[in-house]
Write a protein that holds these residues in place. Structure first.
Motif, mmCIF file in Angstrom:
data_model
loop_
_atom_site.group_PDB
_atom_site.id
_atom_site.type_symbol
_atom_site.label_atom_id
_atom_site.label_comp_id
_atom_site.label_asym_id
_atom_site.label_seq_id
_atom_site.Cartn_x
_atom_site.Cartn_y
_atom_site.Cartn_z
ATOM 1 N N ASP A 180 0.825 -1.205 0.000
ATOM 2 C CA ASP A 180 0.000 0.000 0.000
ATOM 3 C C ASP A 180 0.861 1.258 0.000
ATOM 4 N N ALA A 181 1.904 1.275 0.846
ATOM 5 C CA ALA A 181 2.764 2.457 0.943
ATOM 6 C C ALA A 181 3.503 2.709 -0.364
ATOM 7 N N TRP A 182 3.967 1.638 -0.982
ATOM 8 C CA TRP A 182 4.705 1.756 -2.245
ATOM 9 C C TRP A 182 3.793 2.284 -3.346
ATOM 10 N N ILE A 183 2.577 1.765 -3.440
ATOM 11 C CA ILE A 183 1.635 2.214 -4.459
ATOM 12 C C ILE A 183 1.274 3.683 -4.244
ATOM 13 N N THR A 184 1.059 4.063 -2.997
ATOM 14 C CA THR A 184 0.730 5.458 -2.705
ATOM 15 C C THR A 184 1.850 6.388 -3.130
ATOM 16 N N GLU A 185 3.090 5.978 -2.857
ATOM 17 C CA GLU A 185 4.234 6.808 -3.262
ATOM 18 C C GLU A 185 4.294 6.944 -4.789
ATOM 19 N N GLU A 186 4.072 5.835 -5.496
ATOM 20 C CA GLU A 186 4.082 5.872 -6.959
ATOM 21 C C GLU A 186 2.978 6.805 -7.480
ATOM 22 N N GLU A 187 1.794 6.683 -6.904
ATOM 23 C CA GLU A 187 0.674 7.509 -7.338
ATOM 24 C C GLU A 187 0.957 8.990 -7.118
ATOM 25 N N GLN A 188 1.460 9.328 -5.953
ATOM 26 C CA GLN A 188 1.699 10.725 -5.636
ATOM 27 C C GLN A 188 2.821 11.309 -6.484
ATOM 28 N N GLU A 189 3.832 10.501 -6.770
ATOM 29 C CA GLU A 189 4.932 10.978 -7.607
ATOM 30 C C GLU A 189 4.435 11.255 -9.034
ATOM 31 N N ASN A 190 3.628 10.349 -9.564
ATOM 32 C CA ASN A 190 3.101 10.546 -10.907
ATOM 33 C C ASN A 190 2.078 11.681 -10.951
ATOM 34 N N LYS A 191 1.310 11.831 -9.889
ATOM 35 C CA LYS A 191 0.374 12.952 -9.806
ATOM 36 C C LYS A 191 1.127 14.278 -9.823
ATOM 37 N N GLN A 192 2.221 14.358 -9.055
ATOM 38 C CA GLN A 192 3.014 15.582 -9.021
ATOM 39 C C GLN A 192 3.660 15.857 -10.373
ATOM 40 N N PHE A 193 4.121 14.786 -11.043
ATOM 41 C CA PHE A 193 4.727 14.947 -12.362
ATOM 42 C C PHE A 193 3.696 15.523 -13.330
ATOM 43 N N GLY A 194 2.475 15.004 -13.292
ATOM 44 C CA GLY A 194 1.420 15.522 -14.149
ATOM 45 C C GLY A 194 1.109 16.978 -13.862
ATOM 46 N N ALA A 195 1.080 17.333 -12.576
ATOM 47 C CA ALA A 195 0.812 18.723 -12.199
ATOM 48 C C ALA A 195 1.920 19.644 -12.695
ATOM 49 N N ASP A 196 3.172 19.172 -12.606
ATOM 50 C CA ASP A 196 4.299 19.961 -13.103
ATOM 51 C C ASP A 196 4.227 20.110 -14.622
ATOM 52 N N CYS A 197 3.820 19.042 -15.302
ATOM 53 C CA CYS A 197 3.670 19.119 -16.760
ATOM 54 C C CYS A 197 2.626 20.161 -17.137
ATOM 55 N N GLU A 198 1.525 20.180 -16.423
ATOM 56 C CA GLU A 198 0.484 21.167 -16.701
ATOM 57 C C GLU A 198 0.981 22.585 -16.411
ATOM 58 N N LYS A 199 1.732 22.734 -15.335
ATOM 59 C CA LYS A 199 2.255 24.043 -14.947
ATOM 60 C C LYS A 199 3.163 24.616 -16.016
ATOM 61 N N GLY A 428 -0.975 1.048 -13.753
ATOM 62 C CA GLY A 428 -2.135 1.874 -13.465
ATOM 63 C C GLY A 428 -1.825 3.108 -12.650
ATOM 64 N N THR A 429 -0.643 3.151 -12.041
ATOM 65 C CA THR A 429 -0.252 4.334 -11.263
ATOM 66 C C THR A 429 0.330 5.439 -12.139
ATOM 67 N N SER A 430 0.717 5.109 -13.374
ATOM 68 C CA SER A 430 1.525 6.042 -14.169
ATOM 69 C C SER A 430 0.769 7.291 -14.601
ATOM 70 N N CYS A 431 -0.540 7.210 -14.758
ATOM 71 C CA CYS A 431 -1.327 8.389 -15.135
ATOM 72 C C CYS A 431 -2.277 8.782 -14.011
ATOM 73 N N TYR A 432 -1.892 8.480 -12.793
ATOM 74 C CA TYR A 432 -2.754 8.732 -11.643
ATOM 75 C C TYR A 432 -3.068 10.221 -11.530
ATOM 76 N N ASP A 433 -4.365 10.537 -11.547
ATOM 77 C CA ASP A 433 -4.843 11.916 -11.403
ATOM 78 C C ASP A 433 -4.202 12.849 -12.423
ATOM 79 N N TRP A 434 -3.995 12.348 -13.651
ATOM 80 C CA TRP A 434 -3.413 13.177 -14.715
ATOM 81 C C TRP A 434 -4.348 14.351 -15.001
ATOM 82 N N PRO A 435 -3.805 15.517 -15.334
ATOM 83 C CA PRO A 435 -4.650 16.708 -15.492
ATOM 84 C C PRO A 435 -5.706 16.606 -16.583
#
Length: 526
Positions: A180-199, A428-435
């Motif tokens: 669970d912890a590993w998946i959460t970290e992957e999701e949050q990292e990919n979410k942040q990457f997507g947010a940075d891409c949008e920015k 499935g984590t790679s596009c997590y919460d993509w913009p």
């Protein structure tokens, strides 16, 4: 961090896995290419075909070419940011061309190396003879282009400090993979990457899908002055080519798709295909390894595969620190392993890799992984392939972040590919919460009414397995299969064996003379 699946591109590492193994060769050895000079200051006369008034500025634009070194000419074309609003904002596409050496060229030939996110501009400018053979460069003006969002075109951007991308690509997640912890970290990292891409990218991030890129290609066709599109697409470039043919079947000239992506597959099906493909090619390498210099494996193929899985697990527990401070974990080692598997001529690098890691060094592993990721020795990146790869895939493929589903899929991948499969799980984590939400729906692209399309498939292709080529050749209303019996990713213009020449002859005769093989030539069949 992980991407949903390995890149599908042609590399010398065919960039995007067609420009990267060439880069490795330069790092671990040295080479150069020469080109005939091209005149500067010329223009392309558009077709001036009838189109809607709001499309005329794009279809009727005049391209002004300037010399850009190595005997090449370069320019930019403009296309709409949003194809549903062609009168709105515009973006630019970077093009480079090598003028046909024959006095009576057959027209333009657009080339895409794959990825998604690989640079067709760099491929042609830096590796023309790798992209096409002399027959095609004699008879066609070869045009490389960066699709929307890629490299020198209006590009996706996700960071200002390259260390951010370093951490995204090479960082080692904490915890046990799949927990669970590993998946959460992957999701949050990919979410942040997507947010940075949008920015850093803005509205373009929502418009780098393959359908939009295919519509751009029709503008390029017209602006180059070609009534029909002639196109050579490698790997992901085959999906782009199929999409174009489906949208503009009557505009198809001579299209060749090599290393085929099946438009009907889901992200997990592609992962499963590739997991088996890379695992099978790794076994083929191990069978051949004793013939190579400094092969560290002495047992059977099965024993050596077990050794490699043990090595990957060991790297998870105890990463090897590189001289630049980066640590070699199993995910970076995975990139280093699969990179040479794209081309059998690069298998010596794989032997060097395992020998080096067995001696406690991460040097060769990072050379290979850096080539795969287009990272320079100074820590900067040659282009934006990683950013574009994620951005395009997140629009083209809906990902499923359901934890139960991902764990079930991980177990399946580990079952079908017990050495490498686990490293392709949890896509499935790679596009997590993509913009932006996905825009492409998986489904058949029949291209009804198109000209003949050659579909080239390699029986043991690790990145785009042969079954996809067979299926696509049947899906296309006018598809014609060319089978190459062998290993490695893509088949055209690779080596000089009789089987390779069989593929080259079929492709060249099609492009130059319009000859469609009456039956599949089964190149290299025993």
């Amino acid at each position: 961090m992980r991407s949903a699946s390995p890149r599908t591109a042609r590399r010398p590492a065919r960039i995007g896995v067609v420009a990267a193994v060439a880069a490795v060769a330069l790092v671990l050895s040295g080479c150069a290419s020469t080109f005939l000079p091209a005149k500067s200051g010329s223009t392309s006369s558009p077709t001036n075909e009838k189109v809607a008034a709001d499309l005329a500025p794009y279809y009727h634009q005049v391209l002004s070419w300037t010399s850009c070194g190595s005997g090449m000419q370069c320019t930019y074309a403009k296309v709409p940011l949003d194809w549903s609003k062609p009168s709105g904002s515009t973006i630019k596409l970077a093009l480079v061309r090598h003028i046909a050496t024959d006095g009576h060229p057959l027209g333009s030939l657009l080339v895409n190396p794959g990825g998604p996110g690989a640079s067709g501009y760099n491929l042609i400018k830096q590796s023309l003879s790798f992209a096409v053979d002399s027959t095609l460069s004699k008879n066609y003006t070869i045009v490389g282009f960066d699709p929307r969002g890629v490299n020198k075109s209006t590009a996706v951007k996700c960071y200002t400090n390259p260390k951010v991308l370093d951490n995204f690509i090479y960082g080692i997640p904490k915890g046990t993979p799949g927990s669970d912890a590993w998946i959460t970290e992957e999701e949050q990292e990919n979410k942040q990457f997507g947010a940075d891409c949008e920015k850093y990218t803005g509205a373009l991030l929502g418009h780098v899908d393959t359908v939009s890129a295919a519509k751009d290609m029709d503008v390029l066709r017209a602006a180059l002055g070609d009534k029909k599109l002639n196109y050579l697409g490698y790997s992901y470039g085959t999906l782009l080519g199929q999409t174009y043919a489906n949208l503009f079947p009557k505009k198809t000239g001579r299209l060749v798709l090599d290393g085929v992506v099946d438009p009907t597959v889901t992200p997990f099906q592609l992962d499963e295909y590739q997991a088996v493909g890379f695992e099978d090619n790794l076994k083929a390498f191990l069978a051949d390894c004793p013939k190579l210099k400094d092969c560290p494996f002495t047992g059977t193929v099965a024993q050596s595969m077990t050794e490699i899985r043990g090595l990957l697990d060991k790297l998870d527990a105890s990463p090897i620190r590189n001289s630049d401070g980066r640590e070699l974990g199993s995910e970076t080692m995975f990139s280093a392993i699969i990179f040479p598997l794209y081309n059998t001529s690069e298998w010596q690098y794989l032997a060097d890799l395992f020998d080096d890691v067995d001696n406690g060094s991460a040097r060769v592993a990072f050379i290979l992984a850096d080539a795969y990721n287009d990272r320079n020795t100074n820590g900067t990146y040659q282009d934006n392939e990683t950013e574009a790869f994620n951005a395009i895939n997140c629009l083209d493929y809906p990902s499923d972040p359901d934890v139960t589903t991902m764990r079930t899929q991980a177990a399946e991948l580990n079952k079908v590919a017990p050495v490498l499969g686990h490293l392709m799980a949890y896509g499935g984590t790679s596009c997590y919460d993509w913009p932006y939400k996905p825009t492409r729906t998986a489904g058949a692209l029949e291209a009804k009414g198109s000209a003949p399309i050659l579909v080239v498939g390699t029986t043991d292709d690790p990145a785009t397995p042969y079954a996809m080529a067979v299926h696509v050749s049947k899906l296309l209303q006018n598809g014609h299969l060319i089978t190459y019996h062998g290993n490695g990713h893509t088949a055209y213009n690779k080596n000089k064996t009789p089987a390779d020449e069989c593929v080259n002859t079929a492709v060249d005769n099609f492009f130059v003379h319009g000859t469609v093989p009456k039956t599949d030539p089964q190149c290299g069949a025993s």
